[in-house]
Design a protein around this motif. Structure first.
Motif, PDB file in Angstrom:
ATOM      1  N   ALA A 105       0.845  -1.197   0.000  1.00 18.52           N
ATOM      2  CA  ALA A 105       0.000   0.000   0.000  1.00 18.52           C
ATOM      3  C   ALA A 105       0.877   1.241   0.000  1.00 18.52           C
ATOM      4  O   ALA A 105       2.044   1.190   0.377  1.00 18.52           O
ATOM      5  CB  ALA A 105      -0.919   0.013   1.216  1.00 18.52           C
ATOM      6  N   CYS A 106       0.267   2.334  -0.409  1.00 18.68           N
ATOM      7  CA  CYS A 106       0.960   3.617  -0.471  1.00 18.68           C
ATOM      8  C   CYS A 106      -0.070   4.720  -0.241  1.00 18.68           C
ATOM      9  O   CYS A 106      -1.175   4.661  -0.776  1.00 18.68           O
ATOM     10  CB  CYS A 106       1.594   3.763  -1.846  1.00 18.68           C
ATOM     11  SG  CYS A 106       2.364   5.351  -2.140  1.00 18.68           S
ATOM     12  N   THR A 107       0.308   5.704   0.549  1.00 19.11           N
ATOM     13  CA  THR A 107      -0.553   6.850   0.787  1.00 19.11           C
ATOM     14  C   THR A 107       0.280   8.122   0.689  1.00 19.11           C
ATOM     15  O   THR A 107       1.480   8.107   0.945  1.00 19.11           O
ATOM     16  CB  THR A 107      -1.258   6.759   2.152  1.00 19.11           C
ATOM     17  OG1 THR A 107      -2.158   7.869   2.294  1.00 19.11           O
ATOM     18  CG2 THR A 107      -0.281   6.769   3.306  1.00 19.11           C
ATOM     19  N   GLY A 108      -0.372   9.208   0.315  1.00 19.09           N
ATOM     20  CA  GLY A 108       0.316  10.486   0.212  1.00 19.09           C
ATOM     21  C   GLY A 108      -0.389  11.544   1.038  1.00 19.09           C
ATOM     22  O   GLY A 108      -1.603  11.499   1.209  1.00 19.09           O
ATOM     23  N   VAL A 109       0.386  12.482   1.537  1.00 19.47           N
ATOM     24  CA  VAL A 109      -0.179  13.617   2.260  1.00 19.47           C
ATOM     25  C   VAL A 109       0.488  14.893   1.752  1.00 19.47           C
ATOM     26  O   VAL A 109       1.700  14.935   1.549  1.00 19.47           O
ATOM     27  CB  VAL A 109      -0.020  13.466   3.797  1.00 19.47           C
ATOM     28  CG1 VAL A 109       1.439  13.445   4.219  1.00 19.47           C
ATOM     29  CG2 VAL A 109      -0.774  14.551   4.533  1.00 19.47           C
ATOM     30  N   ALA A 110      -0.346  15.892   1.493  1.00 23.45           N
ATOM     31  CA  ALA A 110       0.175  17.187   1.051  1.00 23.45           C
ATOM     32  C   ALA A 110       0.835  17.877   2.233  1.00 23.45           C
ATOM     33  O   ALA A 110       0.302  17.868   3.349  1.00 23.45           O
ATOM     34  CB  ALA A 110      -0.953  18.049   0.498  1.00 23.45           C
ATOM     35  N   LEU A 111       1.970  18.462   1.985  1.00 30.36           N
ATOM     36  CA  LEU A 111       2.691  19.172   3.039  1.00 30.36           C
ATOM     37  C   LEU A 111       2.427  20.656   2.894  1.00 30.36           C
ATOM     38  O   LEU A 111       2.485  21.193   1.800  1.00 30.36           O
ATOM     39  CB  LEU A 111       4.185  18.883   2.933  1.00 30.36           C
ATOM     40  CG  LEU A 111       4.552  17.398   3.006  1.00 30.36           C
ATOM     41  CD1 LEU A 111       6.048  17.219   2.806  1.00 30.36           C
ATOM     42  CD2 LEU A 111       4.098  16.798   4.319  1.00 30.36           C
ATOM     43  N   GLY A 112       2.101  21.285   3.970  1.00 31.10           N
ATOM     44  CA  GLY A 112       1.863  22.728   3.940  1.00 31.10           C
ATOM     45  C   GLY A 112       0.416  23.098   3.790  1.00 31.10           C
ATOM     46  O   GLY A 112      -0.302  23.228   4.761  1.00 31.10           O
ATOM     47  N   GLY A 113      -0.051  23.244   2.559  1.00 32.25           N
ATOM     48  CA  GLY A 113      -1.382  23.782   2.281  1.00 32.25           C
ATOM     49  C   GLY A 113      -2.537  22.899   2.714  1.00 32.25           C
ATOM     50  O   GLY A 113      -2.403  21.710   2.919  1.00 32.25           O
ATOM     51  N   ARG A 114      -3.680  23.546   2.871  1.00 29.80           N
ATOM     52  CA  ARG A 114      -4.906  22.838   3.221  1.00 29.80           C
ATOM     53  C   ARG A 114      -5.949  23.138   2.166  1.00 29.80           C
ATOM     54  O   ARG A 114      -5.961  24.189   1.557  1.00 29.80           O
ATOM     55  CB  ARG A 114      -5.409  23.294   4.586  1.00 29.80           C
ATOM     56  CG  ARG A 114      -4.512  22.818   5.706  1.00 29.80           C
ATOM     57  CD  ARG A 114      -5.221  23.036   7.033  1.00 29.80           C
ATOM     58  NE  ARG A 114      -4.539  22.353   8.093  1.00 29.80           N
ATOM     59  CZ  ARG A 114      -3.553  22.870   8.804  1.00 29.80           C
ATOM     60  NH1 ARG A 114      -3.136  24.072   8.559  1.00 29.80           N
ATOM     61  NH2 ARG A 114      -2.996  22.180   9.766  1.00 29.80           N
ATOM     62  N   SER A 115      -6.852  22.201   1.988  1.00 25.37           N
ATOM     63  CA  SER A 115      -7.917  22.345   1.025  1.00 25.37           C
ATOM     64  C   SER A 115      -9.238  22.528   1.746  1.00 25.37           C
ATOM     65  O   SER A 115      -9.505  21.866   2.740  1.00 25.37           O
ATOM     66  CB  SER A 115      -7.987  21.102   0.143  1.00 25.37           C
ATOM     67  OG  SER A 115      -9.169  21.097  -0.601  1.00 25.37           O
ATOM     68  N   SER A 116     -10.094  23.397   1.256  1.00 19.75           N
ATOM     69  CA  SER A 116     -11.404  23.584   1.874  1.00 19.75           C
ATOM     70  C   SER A 116     -12.315  22.398   1.620  1.00 19.75           C
ATOM     71  O   SER A 116     -13.290  22.199   2.313  1.00 19.75           O
ATOM     72  CB  SER A 116     -12.057  24.858   1.343  1.00 19.75           C
ATOM     73  OG  SER A 116     -12.207  24.775  -0.053  1.00 19.75           O
ATOM     74  N   SER A 117     -11.970  21.565   0.624  1.00 13.34           N
ATOM     75  CA  SER A 117     -12.807  20.412   0.309  1.00 13.34           C
ATOM     76  C   SER A 117     -12.472  19.201   1.153  1.00 13.34           C
ATOM     77  O   SER A 117     -13.153  18.186   1.088  1.00 13.34           O
ATOM     78  CB  SER A 117     -12.659  20.048  -1.168  1.00 13.34           C
ATOM     79  OG  SER A 117     -11.332  19.659  -1.434  1.00 13.34           O
ATOM     80  N   GLY A 118     -11.425  19.267   1.949  1.00 12.75           N
ATOM     81  CA  GLY A 118     -11.063  18.132   2.802  1.00 12.75           C
ATOM     82  C   GLY A 118     -10.156  17.170   2.094  1.00 12.75           C
ATOM     83  O   GLY A 118      -9.640  17.408   1.022  1.00 12.75           O
ATOM     84  N   ALA A 119      -9.961  16.031   2.740  1.00  8.65           N
ATOM     85  CA  ALA A 119      -9.030  15.035   2.232  1.00  8.65           C
ATOM     86  C   ALA A 119      -9.698  14.111   1.232  1.00  8.65           C
ATOM     87  O   ALA A 119     -10.874  13.830   1.322  1.00  8.65           O
ATOM     88  CB  ALA A 119      -8.472  14.232   3.406  1.00  8.65           C
ATOM     89  N   ASP A 120      -8.905  13.640   0.298  1.00  7.39           N
ATOM     90  CA  ASP A 120      -9.354  12.610  -0.623  1.00  7.39           C
ATOM     91  C   ASP A 120      -9.060  11.272   0.052  1.00  7.39           C
ATOM     92  O   ASP A 120      -7.908  10.871   0.148  1.00  7.39           O
ATOM     93  CB  ASP A 120      -8.562  12.716  -1.933  1.00  7.39           C
ATOM     94  CG  ASP A 120      -8.758  11.502  -2.822  1.00  7.39           C
ATOM     95  OD1 ASP A 120      -7.935  11.335  -3.719  1.00  7.39           O
ATOM     96  OD2 ASP A 120      -9.712  10.751  -2.628  1.00  7.39           O
ATOM     97  N   THR A 121     -10.072  10.638   0.536  1.00  3.77           N
ATOM     98  CA  THR A 121      -9.859   9.444   1.359  1.00  3.77           C
ATOM     99  C   THR A 121     -10.010   8.154   0.574  1.00  3.77           C
ATOM    100  O   THR A 121     -10.226   7.111   1.149  1.00  3.77           O
ATOM    101  CB  THR A 121     -10.842   9.447   2.543  1.00  3.77           C
ATOM    102  OG1 THR A 121     -12.174   9.492   2.032  1.00  3.77           O
ATOM    103  CG2 THR A 121     -10.579  10.608   3.460  1.00  3.77           C
ATOM    104  N   THR A 122      -9.867   8.193  -0.735  1.00  5.85           N
ATOM    105  CA  THR A 122      -9.973   6.955  -1.515  1.00  5.85           C
ATOM    106  C   THR A 122      -8.681   6.215  -1.543  1.00  5.85           C
ATOM    107  O   THR A 122      -7.634   6.722  -1.310  1.00  5.85           O
ATOM    108  CB  THR A 122     -10.411   7.265  -2.961  1.00  5.85           C
ATOM    109  OG1 THR A 122      -9.456   8.139  -3.556  1.00  5.85           O
ATOM    110  CG2 THR A 122     -11.791   7.823  -2.989  1.00  5.85           C
TER     111      THR A 122
END
Length: 122
Positions: A105-122
């Motif tokens: 498995a592999c997952t990614g997380v954005a560093l720094g910025g935030r999105s108003s739409s939330g996380a893509d949890t797929t």
């Protein structure tokens, strides 16, 4: 582990694997740590990270799918790796079998910025 060998192992395990592979091949820093941890313990840790990233609105890639894969792996010993994009925008966590011969498995997380739409949890 060689960069090219890790790139070959990053296939379609989760939707984040393609981005992780691209970051790796673009020269991103990477490491696969020695030692293992039980998949169940990792599932617990990453389930908590999923809740935090959703609450904070921090963009992720395939975090929910990765948690599911870790839960299914139960107590299998897994090795952990990490790839950082060269521009510092994303960090990818990799979960490999104990021999580091396959990425589960592999997952990614954005560093720094935030999105108003939330996380893509797929």
């Amino acid at each position: 582990m060689k960069r090219e060998h890790l790139a070959v192992m990053l296939a379609e395990q989760t939707s984040a694997c393609r981005s992780a592979r691209e970051a790796l091949l673009a020269g991103g820093a990477f490491v696969v740590w020695d030692g293992t941890a039980p998949a169940g313990r990792l599932a617990h840790v990453y389930r908590a990270r999923l809740r935090r990233t959703v609450r904070r609105g921090q963009p992720t890639q395939a975090l929910a799918a990765t948690v599911g894969i870790l839960e299914e792996a139960a107590q299998a010993p897994l090795r952990i790796g990490r790839i950082d994009a060269t521009d510092g925008s994303w960090s990818y966590m990799l979960f490999l079998d104990a021999a580091a011969t396959a990425v589960l498995a592999c997952t990614g997380v954005a560093l720094g910025g935030r999105s108003s739409s939330g996380a893509d949890t797929t």
